[in-house]
Scaffold this motif. Sequence first.
Motif, PDB file in Angstrom:
ATOM      1  N   PRO A 191       7.798  25.130  -0.928  1.00  0.00           N
ATOM      2  CA  PRO A 191       9.080  25.596  -1.473  1.00  0.00           C
ATOM      3  C   PRO A 191       9.864  26.399  -0.429  1.00  0.00           C
ATOM      4  CG  PRO A 191       7.324  27.049  -2.168  1.00  0.00           C
ATOM      5  CD  PRO A 191       6.657  25.935  -1.392  1.00  0.00           C
ATOM      6  N   ILE A 192      11.191  26.537  -0.643  1.00  0.00           N
ATOM      7  CA  ILE A 192      12.009  27.376   0.220  1.00  0.00           C
ATOM      8  C   ILE A 192      11.670  28.835  -0.084  1.00  0.00           C
ATOM      9  CG2 ILE A 192      14.364  28.087   0.782  1.00  0.00           C
ATOM     10  CD1 ILE A 192      13.603  25.314   1.769  1.00  0.00           C
ATOM     11  N   ARG A 193      11.220  29.569   0.904  1.00  0.00           N
ATOM     12  CA  ARG A 193      10.830  30.964   0.713  1.00  0.00           C
ATOM     13  C   ARG A 193      12.015  31.859   1.050  1.00  0.00           C
ATOM     14  NH1 ARG A 193       5.607  30.949  -0.492  1.00  0.00           N
ATOM     15  NH2 ARG A 193       4.308  29.208   0.218  1.00  0.00           N
ATOM     16  N   ALA A 194      12.898  32.023   0.060  1.00  0.00           N
ATOM     17  CA  ALA A 194      14.115  32.805   0.279  1.00  0.00           C
ATOM     18  C   ALA A 194      13.790  34.254   0.625  1.00  0.00           C
ATOM     19  CB  ALA A 194      15.006  32.734  -0.958  1.00  0.00           C
ATOM     20  N   GLY A 195      12.759  34.808  -0.002  1.00  0.00           N
ATOM     21  CA  GLY A 195      12.397  36.199   0.264  1.00  0.00           C
ATOM     22  C   GLY A 195      12.012  36.425   1.706  1.00  0.00           C
ATOM     23  N   SER A 196      11.250  35.503   2.271  1.00  0.00           N
ATOM     24  CA  SER A 196      10.849  35.629   3.666  1.00  0.00           C
ATOM     25  C   SER A 196      12.056  35.568   4.591  1.00  0.00           C
ATOM     26  CB  SER A 196       9.853  34.515   4.011  1.00  0.00           C
ATOM     27  OG  SER A 196       9.453  34.595   5.358  1.00  0.00           O
ATOM     28  N   LEU A 197      13.010  34.684   4.282  1.00  0.00           N
ATOM     29  CA  LEU A 197      14.211  34.586   5.109  1.00  0.00           C
ATOM     30  C   LEU A 197      15.055  35.857   4.989  1.00  0.00           C
ATOM     31  CD1 LEU A 197      15.781  32.717   7.020  1.00  0.00           C
ATOM     32  CD2 LEU A 197      17.035  31.886   5.014  1.00  0.00           C
ATOM     33  N   ILE A 198      15.129  36.426   3.800  1.00  0.00           N
ATOM     34  CA  ILE A 198      15.865  37.679   3.612  1.00  0.00           C
ATOM     35  C   ILE A 198      15.248  38.793   4.460  1.00  0.00           C
ATOM     36  CG2 ILE A 198      16.361  39.519   1.937  1.00  0.00           C
ATOM     37  CD1 ILE A 198      16.676  37.255  -0.174  1.00  0.00           C
ATOM     38  N   VAL A 199      13.932  38.860   4.502  1.00  0.00           N
ATOM     39  CA  VAL A 199      13.263  39.867   5.329  1.00  0.00           C
ATOM     40  C   VAL A 199      13.636  39.659   6.802  1.00  0.00           C
ATOM     41  CG1 VAL A 199      11.018  40.669   6.160  1.00  0.00           C
ATOM     42  CG2 VAL A 199      11.369  40.280   3.729  1.00  0.00           C
ATOM     43  N   THR A 200      13.702  38.403   7.250  1.00  0.00           N
ATOM     44  CA  THR A 200      14.107  38.136   8.631  1.00  0.00           C
ATOM     45  C   THR A 200      15.536  38.586   8.877  1.00  0.00           C
ATOM     46  OG1 THR A 200      12.620  36.224   8.736  1.00  0.00           O
ATOM     47  CG2 THR A 200      14.326  36.369  10.407  1.00  0.00           C
ATOM     48  N   VAL A 201      16.445  38.311   7.942  1.00  0.00           N
ATOM     49  CA  VAL A 201      17.837  38.748   8.086  1.00  0.00           C
ATOM     50  C   VAL A 201      17.899  40.257   8.278  1.00  0.00           C
ATOM     51  CG1 VAL A 201      20.045  38.993   6.885  1.00  0.00           C
ATOM     52  CG2 VAL A 201      18.820  36.809   6.798  1.00  0.00           C
ATOM     53  N   PHE A 202      17.191  40.984   7.433  1.00  0.00           N
ATOM     54  CA  PHE A 202      17.233  42.449   7.528  1.00  0.00           C
ATOM     55  C   PHE A 202      16.569  42.928   8.812  1.00  0.00           C
ATOM     56  CE2 PHE A 202      18.805  42.512   3.301  1.00  0.00           C
ATOM     57  CZ  PHE A 202      19.323  43.782   3.091  1.00  0.00           C
ATOM     58  N   GLY A 203      15.377  42.436   9.092  1.00  0.00           N
ATOM     59  CA  GLY A 203      14.654  42.924  10.253  1.00  0.00           C
ATOM     60  C   GLY A 203      15.371  42.618  11.553  1.00  0.00           C
ATOM     61  N   ASP A 204      15.942  41.414  11.660  1.00  0.00           N
ATOM     62  CA  ASP A 204      16.570  41.030  12.917  1.00  0.00           C
ATOM     63  C   ASP A 204      17.983  41.575  13.055  1.00  0.00           C
ATOM     64  OD1 ASP A 204      16.582  39.284  15.406  1.00  0.00           O
ATOM     65  OD2 ASP A 204      18.363  38.574  14.343  1.00  0.00           O
ATOM     66  N   ALA A 205      18.775  41.504  11.999  1.00  0.00           N
ATOM     67  CA  ALA A 205      20.206  41.763  12.133  1.00  0.00           C
ATOM     68  C   ALA A 205      20.686  43.058  11.486  1.00  0.00           C
ATOM     69  CB  ALA A 205      20.989  40.589  11.544  1.00  0.00           C
ATOM     70  N   VAL A 206      20.007  43.529  10.451  1.00  0.00           N
ATOM     71  CA  VAL A 206      20.524  44.666   9.683  1.00  0.00           C
ATOM     72  C   VAL A 206      19.864  45.978  10.091  1.00  0.00           C
ATOM     73  CG1 VAL A 206      20.893  45.592   7.354  1.00  0.00           C
ATOM     74  CG2 VAL A 206      21.049  43.126   7.759  1.00  0.00           C
ATOM     75  N   VAL A 207      18.549  45.996  10.267  1.00  0.00           N
ATOM     76  CA  VAL A 207      17.853  47.233  10.628  1.00  0.00           C
ATOM     77  C   VAL A 207      18.430  47.866  11.898  1.00  0.00           C
ATOM     78  CG1 VAL A 207      15.640  48.176  11.417  1.00  0.00           C
ATOM     79  CG2 VAL A 207      15.726  46.730   9.378  1.00  0.00           C
ATOM     80  N   PRO A 208      18.727  47.092  12.959  1.00  0.00           N
ATOM     81  CA  PRO A 208      19.301  47.736  14.147  1.00  0.00           C
ATOM     82  C   PRO A 208      20.684  48.342  13.913  1.00  0.00           C
ATOM     83  CG  PRO A 208      18.451  45.551  14.683  1.00  0.00           C
ATOM     84  CD  PRO A 208      18.492  45.661  13.192  1.00  0.00           C
ATOM     85  N   ARG A 209      21.326  47.972  12.791  1.00  0.00           N
ATOM     86  CA  ARG A 209      22.687  48.448  12.517  1.00  0.00           C
ATOM     87  C   ARG A 209      22.722  49.311  11.265  1.00  0.00           C
ATOM     88  NH1 ARG A 209      26.746  44.068  14.948  1.00  0.00           N
ATOM     89  NH2 ARG A 209      28.207  45.530  13.996  1.00  0.00           N
ATOM     90  N   GLY A 210      21.732  50.187  11.145  1.00  0.00           N
ATOM     91  CA  GLY A 210      21.715  51.156  10.055  1.00  0.00           C
ATOM     92  C   GLY A 210      20.814  50.800   8.906  1.00  0.00           C
ATOM     93  N   GLY A 211      20.493  49.503   8.724  1.00  0.00           N
ATOM     94  CA  GLY A 211      19.487  49.098   7.753  1.00  0.00           C
ATOM     95  C   GLY A 211      19.971  48.809   6.361  1.00  0.00           C
ATOM     96  N   VAL A 212      21.268  49.023   6.066  1.00  0.00           N
ATOM     97  CA  VAL A 212      21.788  48.836   4.709  1.00  0.00           C
ATOM     98  C   VAL A 212      22.771  47.662   4.709  1.00  0.00           C
ATOM     99  CG1 VAL A 212      23.120  49.872   2.821  1.00  0.00           C
ATOM    100  CG2 VAL A 212      21.548  51.286   4.179  1.00  0.00           C
ATOM    101  N   LEU A 213      22.656  46.794   3.692  1.00  0.00           N
ATOM    102  CA  LEU A 213      23.553  45.649   3.577  1.00  0.00           C
ATOM    103  C   LEU A 213      23.960  45.474   2.117  1.00  0.00           C
ATOM    104  CD1 LEU A 213      24.784  43.330   5.335  1.00  0.00           C
ATOM    105  CD2 LEU A 213      22.916  41.888   4.489  1.00  0.00           C
TER     106      LEU A 213
END
Length: 298
Positions: free
Chosen positions: A17-39
Amino acid sequence: MAAFVESLLDRFHERTPIRAGSLIVTVFGDAVVPRGGVLSLSSLHEIMRAFRISDTLVRTALSRLVSEGWFERWKVGRNSYYRLTPQGQEAFARATQRIYAEPPQSWHGSFDLLLLDNGQDRGALRTELTGIGYGVLGPDLLIAAAPSSNETEGVLRLSAAPADLATARRLAGRAWPLESIEGRYRRFIDTYAGTLTALEGGARFSSLDALLIRILLIHDYRRAVLKDPLLPQRLLPDPWAGAAARLLCGTVYKTLLPAAEGWLDNHAQNDQGPLPPADQDFQQRFAAVQPAAELKAS
């Protein structure tokens, strides 16, 4: 959308199945955490729709991630916002070091051996130790190329120097599933080699395309590198596909970075407004890798 981006998305959706949760974690870890962590949820929806993932599936995945303690959520008016919990931040901080930092190159010539005590819960202890990179030579005997900084109770620690490098490499081959790990790297190379070729050939792309490729790239590279004990080069087969995969990943990543960050600058929001600039540590990702030639963003 560029044809090679469509192709990457097609390959992503072939997995079930498509693991949307895992992809969301990648989005946050790669792109959001370095920029304050909140989206904001609305910004996340915009990104995930581009991945062809529905709002309903995103909300379901986020609900599960919140209940499992990975994310926290709050509302300001009608808007929802998310960030990683301390548990999630700690887990991704460990992953960040393995994904973006240079792997160890030197080796002092001896292995760290741990003999597990019969009085301990050996299954749980073995799981903990393999999770931080130890290989398994037997039910009670684990091995690493260098001692861990973690304090470990219930073990007898020994240092052992193999007679020669050939013996050391055979031990490494016994303790870690290097063939399986190399297979993961080869699949990663097969998936993204065409992407680098397209980018070097001057393929046109949008800033959102750049962000999508960047996230997919790290999402797939993470699947390989987090299984890798990151042994020193002297202990690995020569050639080692992990080295080629890292170079490919770093080159594509750094080539796309300006455009991808541009999308975040112009579109992503937190609970205060636009995301802040990335922190200083962000600049050290794939520090030794150079980007490809200048690309054409549309």
